[in-house]
Design a protein around this motif. Sequence first.
Motif, PDB file in Angstrom:
ATOM      1  N   GLN A   1      39.470  35.784   6.261  1.00  0.00           N
ATOM      2  CA  GLN A   1      40.257  36.056   5.067  1.00  0.00           C
ATOM      3  C   GLN A   1      41.758  35.878   5.323  1.00  0.00           C
ATOM      4  N   PHE A   2      42.134  35.650   6.587  1.00  0.00           N
ATOM      5  CA  PHE A   2      43.537  35.515   6.954  1.00  0.00           C
ATOM      6  C   PHE A   2      43.810  34.107   7.472  1.00  0.00           C
ATOM      7  N   ILE A   3      44.947  33.558   7.093  1.00  0.00           N
ATOM      8  CA  ILE A   3      45.333  32.200   7.464  1.00  0.00           C
ATOM      9  C   ILE A   3      45.449  32.064   8.984  1.00  0.00           C
ATOM     10  N   SER A   4      45.048  30.923   9.490  1.00  0.00           N
ATOM     11  CA  SER A   4      45.120  30.536  10.911  1.00  0.00           C
ATOM     12  C   SER A   4      44.110  31.258  11.793  1.00  0.00           C
ATOM     13  N   ASN A   5      43.112  31.859  11.210  1.00  0.00           N
ATOM     14  CA  ASN A   5      42.057  32.491  12.000  1.00  0.00           C
ATOM     15  C   ASN A   5      40.803  31.633  11.987  1.00  0.00           C
ATOM     16  N   SER A   6      40.068  31.717  13.072  1.00  0.00           N
ATOM     17  CA  SER A   6      38.815  30.987  13.219  1.00  0.00           C
ATOM     18  C   SER A   6      37.752  31.937  13.750  1.00  0.00           C
ATOM     19  N   VAL A   7      36.506  31.679  13.360  1.00  0.00           N
ATOM     20  CA  VAL A   7      35.383  32.460  13.885  1.00  0.00           C
ATOM     21  C   VAL A   7      34.262  31.519  14.297  1.00  0.00           C
ATOM     22  N   TYR A   8      33.470  31.997  15.232  1.00  0.00           N
ATOM     23  CA  TYR A   8      32.322  31.259  15.734  1.00  0.00           C
ATOM     24  C   TYR A   8      31.074  31.774  15.033  1.00  0.00           C
TER      25      TYR A   8
ATOM     26  N   ASN B   1      42.925  26.215  18.028  1.00  0.00           N
ATOM     27  CA  ASN B   1      42.416  25.249  19.005  1.00  0.00           C
ATOM     28  C   ASN B   1      41.076  25.725  19.534  1.00  0.00           C
ATOM     29  N   ALA B   2      40.311  24.777  20.070  1.00  0.00           N
ATOM     30  CA  ALA B   2      39.034  25.101  20.707  1.00  0.00           C
ATOM     31  C   ALA B   2      38.952  24.303  22.001  1.00  0.00           C
ATOM     32  N   THR B   3      38.448  24.959  23.065  1.00  0.00           N
ATOM     33  CA  THR B   3      38.398  24.343  24.390  1.00  0.00           C
ATOM     34  C   THR B   3      36.987  24.453  24.947  1.00  0.00           C
TER      35      THR B   3
ATOM     36  N   LEU C   1      32.335  24.987  22.761  1.00  0.00           N
ATOM     37  CA  LEU C   1      33.764  25.258  22.623  1.00  0.00           C
ATOM     38  C   LEU C   1      34.027  26.739  22.389  1.00  0.00           C
ATOM     39  N   THR C   2      35.133  27.223  22.937  1.00  0.00           N
ATOM     40  CA  THR C   2      35.577  28.584  22.668  1.00  0.00           C
ATOM     41  C   THR C   2      36.874  28.507  21.867  1.00  0.00           C
TER      42      THR C   2
ATOM     43  N   GLY D   1      34.300  24.659  28.104  1.00  0.00           N
ATOM     44  CA  GLY D   1      34.326  25.382  29.368  1.00  0.00           C
ATOM     45  C   GLY D   1      34.058  24.516  30.581  1.00  0.00           C
ATOM     46  N   CYS D   2      33.887  23.218  30.396  1.00  0.00           N
ATOM     47  CA  CYS D   2      33.650  22.318  31.530  1.00  0.00           C
ATOM     48  C   CYS D   2      34.945  22.104  32.307  1.00  0.00           C
ATOM     49  N   GLY D   3      34.841  21.506  33.453  1.00  0.00           N
ATOM     50  CA  GLY D   3      35.984  21.341  34.345  1.00  0.00           C
ATOM     51  C   GLY D   3      37.169  20.611  33.748  1.00  0.00           C
ATOM     52  N   ASP D   4      36.933  19.682  32.819  1.00  0.00           N
ATOM     53  CA  ASP D   4      38.063  18.939  32.240  1.00  0.00           C
ATOM     54  C   ASP D   4      38.752  19.690  31.110  1.00  0.00           C
ATOM     55  N   GLU D   5      38.156  20.773  30.628  1.00  0.00           N
ATOM     56  CA  GLU D   5      38.723  21.645  29.597  1.00  0.00           C
ATOM     57  C   GLU D   5      39.267  20.862  28.407  1.00  0.00           C
ATOM     58  N   ASN D   6      38.421  20.027  27.805  1.00  0.00           N
ATOM     59  CA  ASN D   6      38.818  19.291  26.604  1.00  0.00           C
ATOM     60  C   ASN D   6      39.240  20.274  25.525  1.00  0.00           C
ATOM     61  N   THR D   7      40.384  20.019  24.906  1.00  0.00           N
ATOM     62  CA  THR D   7      40.917  20.896  23.864  1.00  0.00           C
ATOM     63  C   THR D   7      41.052  20.105  22.573  1.00  0.00           C
ATOM     64  N   TYR D   8      40.679  20.732  21.457  1.00  0.00           N
ATOM     65  CA  TYR D   8      40.685  20.086  20.152  1.00  0.00           C
ATOM     66  C   TYR D   8      41.422  20.955  19.139  1.00  0.00           C
ATOM     67  N   SER D   9      42.042  20.300  18.166  1.00  0.00           N
ATOM     68  CA  SER D   9      42.673  20.989  17.051  1.00  0.00           C
ATOM     69  C   SER D   9      41.604  21.350  16.030  1.00  0.00           C
ATOM     70  N   LEU D  10      41.619  22.590  15.565  1.00  0.00           N
ATOM     71  CA  LEU D  10      40.672  23.014  14.540  1.00  0.00           C
ATOM     72  C   LEU D  10      41.193  22.715  13.138  1.00  0.00           C
ATOM     73  N   VAL D  11      42.353  22.069  13.048  1.00  0.00           N
ATOM     74  CA  VAL D  11      42.895  21.637  11.764  1.00  0.00           C
ATOM     75  C   VAL D  11      42.577  20.161  11.526  1.00  0.00           C
ATOM     76  N   THR D  12      42.701  19.347  12.585  1.00  0.00           N
ATOM     77  CA  THR D  12      42.460  17.907  12.437  1.00  0.00           C
ATOM     78  C   THR D  12      41.139  17.455  13.071  1.00  0.00           C
ATOM     79  N   GLY D  13      40.620  18.202  14.033  1.00  0.00           N
ATOM     80  CA  GLY D  13      39.415  17.808  14.752  1.00  0.00           C
ATOM     81  C   GLY D  13      39.684  16.863  15.902  1.00  0.00           C
ATOM     82  N   GLN D  14      40.935  16.471  16.098  1.00  0.00           N
ATOM     83  CA  GLN D  14      41.299  15.516  17.145  1.00  0.00           C
ATOM     84  C   GLN D  14      41.553  16.226  18.474  1.00  0.00           C
ATOM     85  N   ALA D  15      41.391  15.473  19.561  1.00  0.00           N
ATOM     86  CA  ALA D  15      41.660  16.002  20.896  1.00  0.00           C
ATOM     87  C   ALA D  15      43.151  16.240  21.052  1.00  0.00           C
TER      88      ALA D  15
END
Length: 142
Positions: A49-56, A98-100, A92-93, A102-116
């Motif tokens: 219900q609050f802006i900029s929050n994400s849930v799994y 953002n979401a990252t 992803l956590t 847990g593998c060794g390379d720790e790929n991180t993605y934007s949860l606004v655009t979906g891009q790395a």
Amino acid sequence: MKSFFYLLLLVILLSCSGDSVDNRNCRFLLNVGVNVSVNMNLPQYSQLQFISNSVYVPNAGNAGIIVTNTGSGYLAWDAGDPNHSPSSCSTLTVSGLNATCGCGDENTYSLVTGQAIGNGDLQCPLKNYRVEQNGNSLLIYN
């Protein structure tokens, strides 16, 4: 000769893809059916219900679903890293918008655009799902 030309034209048109993303290397996530309802009045989803929050949201999609409130609407992404084969570390956590993985390379993605973020070599963006809002409920589907 005319019929051969029309047949050739038909084959060419049918072989064209309307998808602008090159998915030849994005084969790790399955196209599973998703139809999930999220009630934001429940405690586990109330942060939406609050802006900029994400849930799994567990037990949906390939590795769960991440839902984000962008302020202008809601976005839903598959929680499986699209650049890794499914494993215990490829889920992803969430950390803010953002979401990252847990593998060794720790790929991180934007949860606004979906891009790395920070790794231009990653070819696959996050897999997104449609979201419809009805009051305090969200319907997430594909």
